[in-house]
Write a protein that holds these residues in place. Structure first.
Motif, PDB file in Angstrom:
ATOM      1  N   ILE A 262     -16.119  -3.886  -1.575  1.00 55.62           N
ATOM      2  CA  ILE A 262     -15.005  -2.973  -1.809  1.00 55.62           C
ATOM      3  C   ILE A 262     -14.992  -2.626  -3.294  1.00 55.62           C
ATOM      4  O   ILE A 262     -15.084  -3.509  -4.144  1.00 55.62           O
ATOM      5  CB  ILE A 262     -13.664  -3.619  -1.412  1.00 55.62           C
ATOM      6  CG1 ILE A 262     -13.665  -3.981   0.077  1.00 55.62           C
ATOM      7  CG2 ILE A 262     -12.494  -2.688  -1.737  1.00 55.62           C
ATOM      8  CD1 ILE A 262     -12.485  -4.830   0.502  1.00 55.62           C
TER       9      ILE A 262
ATOM     10  N   PHE B 154      -6.048  -5.510   2.544  1.00 47.55           N
ATOM     11  CA  PHE B 154      -6.618  -4.228   2.980  1.00 47.55           C
ATOM     12  C   PHE B 154      -7.529  -4.425   4.185  1.00 47.55           C
ATOM     13  O   PHE B 154      -7.441  -3.700   5.182  1.00 47.55           O
ATOM     14  CB  PHE B 154      -7.383  -3.598   1.819  1.00 47.55           C
ATOM     15  CG  PHE B 154      -8.314  -2.486   2.208  1.00 47.55           C
ATOM     16  CD1 PHE B 154      -7.823  -1.245   2.587  1.00 47.55           C
ATOM     17  CD2 PHE B 154      -9.694  -2.673   2.194  1.00 47.55           C
ATOM     18  CE1 PHE B 154      -8.687  -0.208   2.947  1.00 47.55           C
ATOM     19  CE2 PHE B 154     -10.566  -1.654   2.543  1.00 47.55           C
ATOM     20  CZ  PHE B 154     -10.052  -0.419   2.923  1.00 47.55           C
TER      21      PHE B 154
ATOM     22  N   GLU C 137     -12.940   4.927   2.312  1.00 49.88           N
ATOM     23  CA  GLU C 137     -13.461   3.708   2.924  1.00 49.88           C
ATOM     24  C   GLU C 137     -13.946   2.752   1.836  1.00 49.88           C
ATOM     25  O   GLU C 137     -14.729   3.125   0.971  1.00 49.88           O
ATOM     26  CB  GLU C 137     -14.621   4.050   3.860  1.00 49.88           C
ATOM     27  CG  GLU C 137     -15.220   2.833   4.559  1.00 49.88           C
ATOM     28  CD  GLU C 137     -16.427   3.177   5.408  1.00 49.88           C
ATOM     29  OE1 GLU C 137     -16.238   3.496   6.596  1.00 49.88           O
ATOM     30  OE2 GLU C 137     -17.553   3.123   4.873  1.00 49.88           O
ATOM     31  N   ASN C 138     -13.422   1.510   1.878  1.00 52.64           N
ATOM     32  CA  ASN C 138     -13.810   0.465   0.917  1.00 52.64           C
ATOM     33  C   ASN C 138     -13.598   0.898  -0.536  1.00 52.64           C
ATOM     34  O   ASN C 138     -14.351   0.500  -1.432  1.00 52.64           O
ATOM     35  CB  ASN C 138     -15.265   0.047   1.122  1.00 52.64           C
ATOM     36  CG  ASN C 138     -15.420  -0.943   2.260  1.00 52.64           C
ATOM     37  OD1 ASN C 138     -14.753  -0.841   3.276  1.00 52.64           O
ATOM     38  ND2 ASN C 138     -16.313  -1.906   2.099  1.00 52.64           N
TER      39      ASN C 138
ATOM     40  N   GLN D 178     -10.716   1.500   7.827  1.00 54.38           N
ATOM     41  CA  GLN D 178     -11.224   1.960   6.534  1.00 54.38           C
ATOM     42  C   GLN D 178     -11.980   0.858   5.779  1.00 54.38           C
ATOM     43  O   GLN D 178     -12.332   1.037   4.621  1.00 54.38           O
ATOM     44  CB  GLN D 178     -10.064   2.486   5.672  1.00 54.38           C
ATOM     45  CG  GLN D 178      -9.457   3.768   6.238  1.00 54.38           C
ATOM     46  CD  GLN D 178      -8.282   4.252   5.418  1.00 54.38           C
ATOM     47  OE1 GLN D 178      -7.182   3.725   5.503  1.00 54.38           O
ATOM     48  NE2 GLN D 178      -8.517   5.267   4.608  1.00 54.38           N
ATOM     49  N   PHE D 179     -12.222  -0.264   6.469  1.00 55.78           N
ATOM     50  CA  PHE D 179     -12.925  -1.392   5.859  1.00 55.78           C
ATOM     51  C   PHE D 179     -14.267  -1.591   6.536  1.00 55.78           C
ATOM     52  O   PHE D 179     -14.354  -1.767   7.744  1.00 55.78           O
ATOM     53  CB  PHE D 179     -12.085  -2.658   5.992  1.00 55.78           C
ATOM     54  CG  PHE D 179     -12.815  -3.926   5.620  1.00 55.78           C
ATOM     55  CD1 PHE D 179     -13.366  -4.086   4.353  1.00 55.78           C
ATOM     56  CD2 PHE D 179     -12.973  -4.959   6.552  1.00 55.78           C
ATOM     57  CE1 PHE D 179     -14.047  -5.258   4.013  1.00 55.78           C
ATOM     58  CE2 PHE D 179     -13.641  -6.131   6.215  1.00 55.78           C
ATOM     59  CZ  PHE D 179     -14.188  -6.265   4.947  1.00 55.78           C
TER      60      PHE D 179
ATOM     61  N   HIS E 137      -6.178  -2.650   7.460  1.00 59.15           N
ATOM     62  CA  HIS E 137      -6.784  -1.318   7.588  1.00 59.15           C
ATOM     63  C   HIS E 137      -8.245  -1.425   8.023  1.00 59.15           C
ATOM     64  O   HIS E 137      -9.154  -0.971   7.316  1.00 59.15           O
ATOM     65  CB  HIS E 137      -6.661  -0.560   6.263  1.00 59.15           C
ATOM     66  CG  HIS E 137      -5.246  -0.351   5.829  1.00 59.15           C
ATOM     67  ND1 HIS E 137      -4.450   0.671   6.330  1.00 59.15           N
ATOM     68  CD2 HIS E 137      -4.464  -1.052   4.965  1.00 59.15           C
ATOM     69  CE1 HIS E 137      -3.254   0.605   5.780  1.00 59.15           C
ATOM     70  NE2 HIS E 137      -3.220  -0.439   4.961  1.00 59.15           N
TER      71      HIS E 137
ATOM     72  N   LEU F 268     -10.355   1.394  -3.401  1.00 63.37           N
ATOM     73  CA  LEU F 268      -8.928   1.230  -3.690  1.00 63.37           C
ATOM     74  C   LEU F 268      -8.653   1.473  -5.168  1.00 63.37           C
ATOM     75  O   LEU F 268      -9.537   1.369  -6.011  1.00 63.37           O
ATOM     76  CB  LEU F 268      -8.471  -0.200  -3.352  1.00 63.37           C
ATOM     77  CG  LEU F 268      -8.769  -0.771  -1.981  1.00 63.37           C
ATOM     78  CD1 LEU F 268      -8.386  -2.250  -1.949  1.00 63.37           C
ATOM     79  CD2 LEU F 268      -8.021   0.005  -0.908  1.00 63.37           C
TER      80      LEU F 268
ATOM     81  N   PHE G 259       0.854  -1.180   0.000  1.00 61.92           N
ATOM     82  CA  PHE G 259       0.000   0.000   0.000  1.00 61.92           C
ATOM     83  C   PHE G 259       0.892   1.232   0.000  1.00 61.92           C
ATOM     84  O   PHE G 259       1.742   1.395   0.882  1.00 61.92           O
ATOM     85  CB  PHE G 259      -0.932  -0.009   1.215  1.00 61.92           C
ATOM     86  CG  PHE G 259      -2.003  -1.047   1.115  1.00 61.92           C
ATOM     87  CD1 PHE G 259      -3.203  -0.771   0.473  1.00 61.92           C
ATOM     88  CD2 PHE G 259      -1.805  -2.327   1.618  1.00 61.92           C
ATOM     89  CE1 PHE G 259      -4.191  -1.744   0.348  1.00 61.92           C
ATOM     90  CE2 PHE G 259      -2.782  -3.303   1.507  1.00 61.92           C
ATOM     91  CZ  PHE G 259      -3.980  -3.012   0.864  1.00 61.92           C
TER      92      PHE G 259
ATOM     93  N   LYS H 195      -3.371   1.949  -3.736  1.00 66.73           N
ATOM     94  CA  LYS H 195      -3.594   3.229  -3.074  1.00 66.73           C
ATOM     95  C   LYS H 195      -4.996   3.235  -2.482  1.00 66.73           C
ATOM     96  O   LYS H 195      -5.969   2.909  -3.171  1.00 66.73           O
ATOM     97  CB  LYS H 195      -3.445   4.376  -4.080  1.00 66.73           C
ATOM     98  CG  LYS H 195      -3.577   5.763  -3.461  1.00 66.73           C
ATOM     99  CD  LYS H 195      -3.290   6.842  -4.493  1.00 66.73           C
ATOM    100  CE  LYS H 195      -3.376   8.232  -3.865  1.00 66.73           C
ATOM    101  NZ  LYS H 195      -3.072   9.301  -4.852  1.00 66.73           N
ATOM    102  N   ILE H 196      -5.097   3.556  -1.194  1.00 66.64           N
ATOM    103  CA  ILE H 196      -6.400   3.640  -0.527  1.00 66.64           C
ATOM    104  C   ILE H 196      -7.017   4.995  -0.862  1.00 66.64           C
ATOM    105  O   ILE H 196      -6.441   6.047  -0.541  1.00 66.64           O
ATOM    106  CB  ILE H 196      -6.257   3.456   0.992  1.00 66.64           C
ATOM    107  CG1 ILE H 196      -5.640   2.090   1.312  1.00 66.64           C
ATOM    108  CG2 ILE H 196      -7.615   3.608   1.673  1.00 66.64           C
ATOM    109  CD1 ILE H 196      -5.287   1.895   2.771  1.00 66.64           C
TER     110      ILE H 196
ATOM    111  N   SER I 244      -7.558  -6.765  -1.725  1.00 62.67           N
ATOM    112  CA  SER I 244      -8.744  -6.481  -0.912  1.00 62.67           C
ATOM    113  C   SER I 244      -8.678  -7.208   0.424  1.00 62.67           C
ATOM    114  O   SER I 244      -9.037  -6.651   1.474  1.00 62.67           O
ATOM    115  CB  SER I 244     -10.009  -6.889  -1.670  1.00 62.67           C
ATOM    116  OG  SER I 244     -10.167  -6.137  -2.844  1.00 62.67           O
TER     117      SER I 244
END
Length: 321
Positions: free
Chosen positions: A250, A236, A207-208, A243-244, A240, A210, A170, A203-204, A233
């Protein structure tokens, strides 16, 4: 005459050959040479050849021959297109497809856009064990959020097989040159991933949400890698949690478009569940004699566009607005 298809999932492009319709199936050497020829020379090339064979326990069996002639264990984007083909061939919306490692459940999903059919496919099995990737780095049995300065200083990496091997980082910005350099390094003779590895920079965005770019083993840069986006995913969701949202899909953007993934975490992370949901677009119908196919002589291909790519490009325009 033999019919082939040119297809894509998120512009990850393939040819489909249904061997069950042939009088005489191609042997492995013929399939390798055909894949190399198709992916290099026909209709601006592709990332691989998807071969459909009969299966004892499933509706069909999928083999994935990469553009360089090597064989992959699985292909998430390709599986969606094979699922659509089998769905239309047998008039079924839910079934299983055999792959090299496991039998995977697939099902028709709501269209992503007008004229853009979509399928949802299971991505498994999952393993973080070094022997399943395989990898070797110091005394690590798993590589999860580890700084590996030999790869890229100050970046952290996670490795997971789904079942294709993936290395994920990430990053704040996706640097194409750095990804290319690392992809070339770890897919040449190296001490870390002796059988090579798919590498994704992610890259995030929110929320959900990418963005994922992948350097694919046996191919190089692809517009999208289905197992890569699935593996990313999962990592992630593990790394994280703030943010999930486990109650929602996602959204994963890629250079070829967008897919959705659904991750259900399990306390035993290898028992987590992943589904990949995205387009299954047929762009061209091709026709050739079976003898020419065996001889790998593709000069007399008859090619007809389906018109579906226009709808897909309208979908791409809609998600960029």
């Amino acid at each position: 005459m033999v019919k082939l298809l040119k297809v894509h999932g998120s512009e990850n492009k393939f040819f489909i050959l249904d061997q069950t319709l042939l009088e005489n199936e191609l042997n492995d050497i013929e399939l390798k040479n055909l894949a190399i020829n198709l992916c290099k020379n026909i209709l601006n090339g592709a990332d691989g050849l998807l071969v459909i064979d009969t299966s004892e326990n499933c509706l069909g069996k999928m083999r994935v021959i990469n553009a360089d002639g090597s064989e992959a264990k699985m292909c998430g984007n390709g599986l969606r297109t094979v699922s659509r083909y089998l769905s239309e061939k047998y008039q079924l919306d839910q079934f299983k497809v055999e792959t090299l490692e496991s039998d995977l459940s697939v099902q028709k999903a709501p269209d992503f856009y007008s004229g853009v059919p979509a399928f949802s496919v299971e991505i498994s099995p999952i393993s973080f064990k070094k022997t399943d990737l395989p990898f070797s780095y110091k005394d690590l049995d798993e590589m999860i959020n580890e700084e590996i300065p030999e790869f890229i200083p100050e970046e952290k990496f996670s490795a997971v097989a789904v079942p294709n091997p993936h290395l994920i980082s990430f990053v704040s910005d996706i640097q194409h040159d750095a990804l290319n350099d690392l992809g070339q390094k770890l897919n040449s003779t190296n001490d870390y991933f002796p059988e090579g590895v798919n590498i994704s920079f992610a890259k995030i965005l929110d929320e959900n949400k990418l963005f994922v770019q992948t350097f694919e083993r046996g191919v190089g840069f692809t517009n999208a890698c289905g197992t890569g986006m699935s593996a990313t995913s999962l990592v992630f969701a593990l790394l994280h949690p703030e943010q999930f949202d486990s109650n929602k899909d996602i959204t994963v953007y890629n250079p070829g478009g967008m897919v959705r993934t659904n991750v259900k975490l399990n306390p035993i992370k290898e028992l987590s569940e992943i589904r990949l949901i995205g387009n299954a677009t047929f762009t061209h119908n091709l026709e050739i004699s079976e003898d020419a196919l065996h001889q790998n002589q593709l000069d007399d291909l008859n090619v007809e566009e389906t018109g579906e790519e226009k709808d897909y490009q309208s979908f791409i325009k809609s998600i960029k607005e």
